[in-house]
Design an enzyme around this catalytic site. Structure first.
Site, PDB file in Angstrom:
ATOM      1  N   ASP A  25      -1.167  16.069  -1.014  1.00 33.24           N
ATOM      2  CA  ASP A  25      -1.574  15.140  -2.277  1.00 33.24           C
ATOM      3  C   ASP A  25      -0.269  15.253  -3.821  1.00 33.24           C
ATOM      4  O   ASP A  25       0.345  16.934  -3.727  1.00 33.24           O
ATOM      5  CB  ASP A  25      -2.753  15.560  -2.212  1.00 33.24           C
ATOM      6  CG  ASP A  25      -4.114  14.663  -3.755  1.00 33.24           C
ATOM      7  OD1 ASP A  25      -4.854  14.470  -3.534  1.00 33.24           O
ATOM      8  OD2 ASP A  25      -3.621  14.684  -4.609  1.00 33.24           O
ATOM      9  N   HIS A  29      -7.052   3.166   1.445  1.00 27.59           N
ATOM     10  CA  HIS A  29      -6.560   3.003   2.945  1.00 27.59           C
ATOM     11  C   HIS A  29      -6.948   3.966   3.358  1.00 27.59           C
ATOM     12  O   HIS A  29      -6.985   5.469   3.085  1.00 27.59           O
ATOM     13  CB  HIS A  29      -4.142   3.248   2.446  1.00 27.59           C
ATOM     14  CG  HIS A  29      -3.626   3.953   4.267  1.00 27.59           C
ATOM     15  ND1 HIS A  29      -2.783   2.739   4.440  1.00 27.59           N
ATOM     16  CD2 HIS A  29      -4.099   4.558   5.066  1.00 27.59           C
ATOM     17  CE1 HIS A  29      -2.880   3.071   6.041  1.00 27.59           C
ATOM     18  NE2 HIS A  29      -3.437   3.984   5.335  1.00 27.59           N
ATOM     19  N   HIS A  46      -8.054   7.998   4.373  1.00 34.56           N
ATOM     20  CA  HIS A  46      -7.553   9.003   4.173  1.00 34.56           C
ATOM     21  C   HIS A  46      -8.630  10.497   3.967  1.00 34.56           C
ATOM     22  O   HIS A  46      -9.644  10.597   3.588  1.00 34.56           O
ATOM     23  CB  HIS A  46      -6.383   9.243   2.705  1.00 34.56           C
ATOM     24  CG  HIS A  46      -7.719   8.916   1.745  1.00 34.56           C
ATOM     25  ND1 HIS A  46      -7.385   7.816   1.498  1.00 34.56           N
ATOM     26  CD2 HIS A  46      -7.499   9.844   0.825  1.00 34.56           C
ATOM     27  CE1 HIS A  46      -7.577   8.064  -0.127  1.00 34.56           C
ATOM     28  NE2 HIS A  46      -7.687   9.180  -0.114  1.00 34.56           N
ATOM     29  N   CYS A  77       0.300   3.370   3.195  1.00 38.73           N
ATOM     30  CA  CYS A  77       1.080   2.220   4.009  1.00 38.73           C
ATOM     31  C   CYS A  77       2.835   2.564   4.071  1.00 38.73           C
ATOM     32  O   CYS A  77       3.336   3.357   4.793  1.00 38.73           O
ATOM     33  CB  CYS A  77       1.163   1.214   4.326  1.00 38.73           C
ATOM     34  SG  CYS A  77      -0.219   0.270   4.782  1.00 38.73           S
ATOM     35  N   HIS A 129      -3.784   0.635   7.900  1.00 43.12           N
ATOM     36  CA  HIS A 129      -3.543  -0.020   6.941  1.00 43.12           C
ATOM     37  C   HIS A 129      -5.281  -0.396   7.152  1.00 43.12           C
ATOM     38  O   HIS A 129      -5.876  -1.146   7.530  1.00 43.12           O
ATOM     39  CB  HIS A 129      -3.596  -0.588   6.499  1.00 43.12           C
ATOM     40  CG  HIS A 129      -3.813  -0.887   5.113  1.00 43.12           C
ATOM     41  ND1 HIS A 129      -3.943  -0.170   3.426  1.00 43.12           N
ATOM     42  CD2 HIS A 129      -4.956  -1.914   4.483  1.00 43.12           C
ATOM     43  CE1 HIS A 129      -4.167  -0.624   2.913  1.00 43.12           C
ATOM     44  NE2 HIS A 129      -5.013  -1.720   3.359  1.00 43.12           N
ATOM     45  N   HIS A 184      -9.514  14.387   2.341  1.00 51.36           N
ATOM     46  CA  HIS A 184      -8.401  15.365   2.419  1.00 51.36           C
ATOM     47  C   HIS A 184      -9.074  16.715   2.778  1.00 51.36           C
ATOM     48  O   HIS A 184      -9.980  16.582   3.435  1.00 51.36           O
ATOM     49  CB  HIS A 184      -8.993  15.589   0.546  1.00 51.36           C
ATOM     50  CG  HIS A 184      -9.161  14.211  -0.431  1.00 51.36           C
ATOM     51  ND1 HIS A 184      -8.174  14.634  -1.486  1.00 51.36           N
ATOM     52  CD2 HIS A 184     -10.200  13.074  -0.174  1.00 51.36           C
ATOM     53  CE1 HIS A 184      -8.508  13.465  -2.191  1.00 51.36           C
ATOM     54  NE2 HIS A 184      -9.097  12.355  -1.256  1.00 51.36           N
ATOM     55  N   ASN A 232     -13.374   9.995   0.380  1.00 46.30           N
ATOM     56  CA  ASN A 232     -14.480   9.437  -0.570  1.00 46.30           C
ATOM     57  C   ASN A 232     -14.160   8.018   0.326  1.00 46.30           C
ATOM     58  O   ASN A 232     -12.628   7.178   0.625  1.00 46.30           O
ATOM     59  CB  ASN A 232     -13.107   9.636  -1.396  1.00 46.30           C
ATOM     60  CG  ASN A 232     -13.090  10.992  -1.910  1.00 46.30           C
ATOM     61  OD1 ASN A 232     -14.376  11.381  -2.421  1.00 46.30           O
ATOM     62  ND2 ASN A 232     -12.288  11.308  -2.781  1.00 46.30           N
ATOM     63  N   CYS A 272       0.440  -1.379   0.403  1.00 42.55           N
ATOM     64  CA  CYS A 272      -0.577  -0.004  -0.138  1.00 42.55           C
ATOM     65  C   CYS A 272       0.943   1.385  -0.170  1.00 42.55           C
ATOM     66  O   CYS A 272       1.558   1.635   1.241  1.00 42.55           O
ATOM     67  CB  CYS A 272      -1.014   0.106   1.647  1.00 42.55           C
ATOM     68  SG  CYS A 272      -1.939   1.467   1.393  1.00 42.55           S
TER      69      CYS A 272
HETATM   70  P1  5GP Z   1      -8.957   8.758  -3.140  1.00 38.49           P
HETATM   71  O1  5GP Z   1      -9.139   9.631  -4.738  1.00 38.49           O
HETATM   72  O2  5GP Z   1      -8.397   8.197  -2.846  1.00 38.49           O
HETATM   73  O3  5GP Z   1      -9.939   9.402  -2.178  1.00 38.49           O
HETATM   74  O4  5GP Z   1      -7.716  10.379  -3.730  1.00 38.49           O
HETATM   75  C1  5GP Z   1      -6.159   9.479  -3.443  1.00 38.49           C
HETATM   76  C2  5GP Z   1      -5.462  10.517  -3.631  1.00 38.49           C
HETATM   77  O5  5GP Z   1      -4.389   9.808  -3.416  1.00 38.49           O
HETATM   78  C3  5GP Z   1      -5.632  11.478  -4.773  1.00 38.49           C
HETATM   79  O6  5GP Z   1      -6.172  12.566  -4.675  1.00 38.49           O
HETATM   80  C4  5GP Z   1      -4.108  11.343  -5.258  1.00 38.49           C
HETATM   81  O7  5GP Z   1      -3.407  12.554  -6.317  1.00 38.49           O
HETATM   82  C5  5GP Z   1      -3.014  11.045  -4.504  1.00 38.49           C
HETATM   83  N1  5GP Z   1      -2.067  10.140  -4.283  1.00 38.49           N
HETATM   84  C6  5GP Z   1      -2.187   8.537  -5.130  1.00 38.49           C
HETATM   85  N2  5GP Z   1      -1.196   7.994  -4.794  1.00 38.49           N
HETATM   86  C7  5GP Z   1       0.081   9.118  -4.976  1.00 38.49           C
HETATM   87  C8  5GP Z   1       1.421   9.074  -3.620  1.00 38.49           C
HETATM   88  O8  5GP Z   1       1.639   8.401  -4.015  1.00 38.49           O
HETATM   89  N3  5GP Z   1       1.622  10.988  -3.258  1.00 38.49           N
HETATM   90  C9  5GP Z   1       0.758  11.004  -2.526  1.00 38.49           C
HETATM   91  N4  5GP Z   1       1.710  12.200  -2.564  1.00 38.49           N
HETATM   92  N5  5GP Z   1      -0.085  11.247  -3.437  1.00 38.49           N
HETATM   93  C10 5GP Z   1      -1.215  10.414  -3.653  1.00 38.49           C
HETATM   94 ZN    ZN Z   2      -2.213   1.065   4.248  1.00 41.19          ZN
END
Ligand code: 5GP
Ligand code: ZN
Length: 118
Positions: free
Chosen positions: A35, A103, A105, A12, A51, A107, A92, A9
Site C-alpha cells: 500500500d 477495484h 482488493h 488495473c 476489474h 488489505h 472495504n 483504473c
Molecule cells: P480502500 O479504502 O479503497 O479500501 O483502500 C485503497 C488503498 O489503496 C489505500 O490504503 C491507499 O493508500 C491505496 N492506494 C491508493 N492509490 C494507490 C496507488 O497508486 N498505489 C498503491 N500502492 N496504493 C494505492
Molecule cells: Zn480496475
C-alpha cells in the site's frame, strides 16, 4: 491491459504492469503489492487482475477469486514473516466502509498488534 480491465483504473494499471508497484506476488488472477500509504508495518494490497468495482458488485462467477486472494494472502504472509504472529485482512466495500479505490482488493495488515476489542 486485458478486456477485463479498465484503462482509467489505477489498480488495473498496476495489475497489468503499466504502473510499477513493487509486485510481491503474481498469479493468473491476483497480484499483491505494498500500500502506498501503509497504516501498519506490513500493509499490502491483494488485488484481482479483473476489474470488479467492489465486493458488492461481484457476480457469482467471480466468487472463486476470493479463494485465490486468500491463497495469495497465506503465501505472502509467510514470505513477509507475519504468518506466525498474525495478521488481518479487510475488504472495504462501498462508501460507509471508506472504499476509495473502486477495484476489488483486500488489505493484508500485520507487523504489530492490531487493536480490535479490549
Ligand atoms: P480502500 O479504502 O479503497 O479500501 O483502500 C485503497 C488503498 O489503496 C489505500 O490504503 C491507499 O493508500 C491505496 N492506494 C491508493 N492509490 C494507490 C496507488 O497508486 N498505489 C498503491 N500502492 N496504493 C494505492
Ligand atoms: Zn480496475
Amino acid at each position: 491491459m486485458t478486456p477485463e480491465q479498465d484503462n482509467d483504473c489505477i489498480f488495473c494499471k498496476i495489475a497489468s504492469g503499466e504502473v510499477p508497484s513493487g509486485l510481491l506476488y503474481e498469479d493468473d488472477d491476483v497480484v499483491v503489492f505494498p500500500d502506498i500509504n501503509p497504516l501498519t508495518p506490513v500493509h499490502l494490497l491483494v488485488v484481482t487482475k479483473k476489474h470488479i468495482p467492489s465486493l458488492a458488485e461481484m457476480s457469482d462467477g467471480d466468487t472463486p477469486l476470493i479463494g485465490k486472494m486468500i491463497k495469495a494472502v497465506k503465501q505472502v504472509a509467510i514470505e513477509q514473516g507475519i504468518a506466525e504472529r498474525g495478521y488481518r485482512i479487510t475488504i472495504n466495500s462501498g462508501a460507509d466502509a471508506g472504499q476509495i479505490v473502486p477495484h476489488l482488493h483486500m488489505h493484508l495488515m500485520g507487523g504489530r498488534h492490531l487493536y480490535w476489542k479490549h
